[in-house]
Design an enzyme around this catalytic site. Structure first.
Site, PDB file in Angstrom:
ATOM      1  CB  SER A 123      -1.224   1.279  -1.375  1.00  0.00           C
ATOM      2  OG  SER A 123      -0.757  -0.028  -1.139  1.00  0.00           O
ATOM      3  CE1 TYR A 147       1.379   1.654  -6.293  1.00  0.00           C
ATOM      4  CE2 TYR A 147       1.185   0.488  -4.204  1.00  0.00           C
ATOM      5  CZ  TYR A 147       0.591   1.075  -5.308  1.00  0.00           C
ATOM      6  OH  TYR A 147      -0.772   1.079  -5.429  1.00  0.00           O
ATOM      7  CE  LYS A 151      -0.563   4.428  -4.796  1.00  0.00           C
ATOM      8  NZ  LYS A 151      -1.636   5.026  -5.627  1.00  0.00           N
TER       9      LYS A 151
END
Length: 320
Positions: A123, A147, A151
């Site tokens: 992402s 998040y 990643k």
């Protein structure tokens, strides 16, 4: 060619499966089998010349991961994760699914007959808006969300296992995918689909940020083309860093409203209300809005032309 799609019952997983069925081959070889691995069964009944199987699994359970990935799999698309807002709200769950799930997958890959191609959906949340933009290739990854942190760690693992020859990894940093069909989800970026989708359906939509907020977007059509392409490029062309920022387009909320007005009219735009939500803003305002993915262009990845084309694609693909 045997393919496993982790998260295969999700929106992107099902669109990827449909595209692979239509394509019929990958990397110059006919597809013999696709396994859709997820916690729920897919909603689509695919009709293909080869078997498409559904395998229920839990990515947080290493035994479950081992059970659904066959020894002779050629390509694994790793799309399974929990989204940004949920990962921020539940710290332990985010690391359990997004990080431990990757560790479980890699542990299984080590046991396979041959190193598989692993396409990992990363992402743009790996970057931070604190840094000067546009972000260029090889720029430092400095996420400001759990998040994004998860990643980044998965990207480093992908690089290390590829360096050791245990997998042939490719990490692709997805822009925000817009417009998604269905209902809003727990992703902090969910409103960026809602402010187009709901008004087109005659419903009101809330935008939690101001018109000046800008972001990096890609349509589902282009994302699917790029996910497939990621498996087809030569791993040697990626060098030591197996992770790539994907092309996208930069657009502000104001730009989105203008595009929606041009496509559907002012009465549709009037269904959108701006009501600031600090929790959402605290997450999305840490994300970058403009990138220069020259490496992706050199490798043959694709991009949208403008936001109007994204809206028109949604109408054609989801509303027809």
């Amino acid at each position: 060619m045997k393919i496993a799609i982790l998260g295969g019952s999700g929106f992107i997983g099902q669109k990827l499966t449909k595209a692979l069925v239509e394509k019929g081959e990958l990397r110059g070889e006919k597809i013999k089998q696709i396994a859709l691995c997820d916690m729920v069964s897919p909603q689509t009944d695919f009709k293909a010349e080869f078997p498409i199987t559904y395998k229920k699994f839990d990515i947080t359970d290493i035994q479950s991961v081992g059970d659904v990935i066959e020894d002779d799999v050629d390509v694994i698309y790793h799309l399974a994760s929990i989204v940004s807002g949920q990962a921020e709200a539940d710290l332990e769950l985010g690391y359990e699914v997004n990080l431990d799930g990757m560790r479980n997958l890699l542990a299984r890959c080590v046991m396979l007959e041959k190193p598989p191609i692993v396409v990992f959906s990363s992402s743009i949340a790996v970057y931070s808006a604190d840094t000067p933009q546009p972000i260029r290739d090889h720029f430092i990854r400095a996420p400001r969300s759990s998040y994004g942190t998860q990643k980044v760690i998965c990207e480093l693992l992908l690089n290390d296992y590829s360096r050791r020859g245990l997998i042939d990894g490719r990490g692709i940093r997805l822009p925000t995918i817009t417009v998604r069909p269905g209902k809003p989800n727990a992703a902090a970026s969910s409103f960026l689909s809602s402010i187009v989708r709901e008004p087109l359906n005659g419903e009101k939509a809330i935008c939690p940020v101001g018109e000046g907020y800008s972001h990096w977007f890609s349509s589902p059509r282009i994302i699917i083309r790029n996910i497939i392409h990621a498996a087809e490029i030569d791993g040697a062309d990626l060098g030591n860093d197996r992770c790539i920022m994907l092309p996208g387009i930069n657009a502000s909320v104001k730009d989105i409203l203008a595009a929606l007005r041009n496509v559907a009219g002012q009465e549709v735009v009037e269904l959108i209300q701006i009501e600031h939500d600090q929790k959402i803003k605290d997450i999305v305002e840490t994300w970058v809005a403009e990138l220069k993915p020259n490496r992706a262009y050199m490798l043959g990845f694709f991009e949208d032309t403008d936001f109007e084309s994204i809206i028109k694609a949604y109408i054609e693909d989801e509303m027809s």
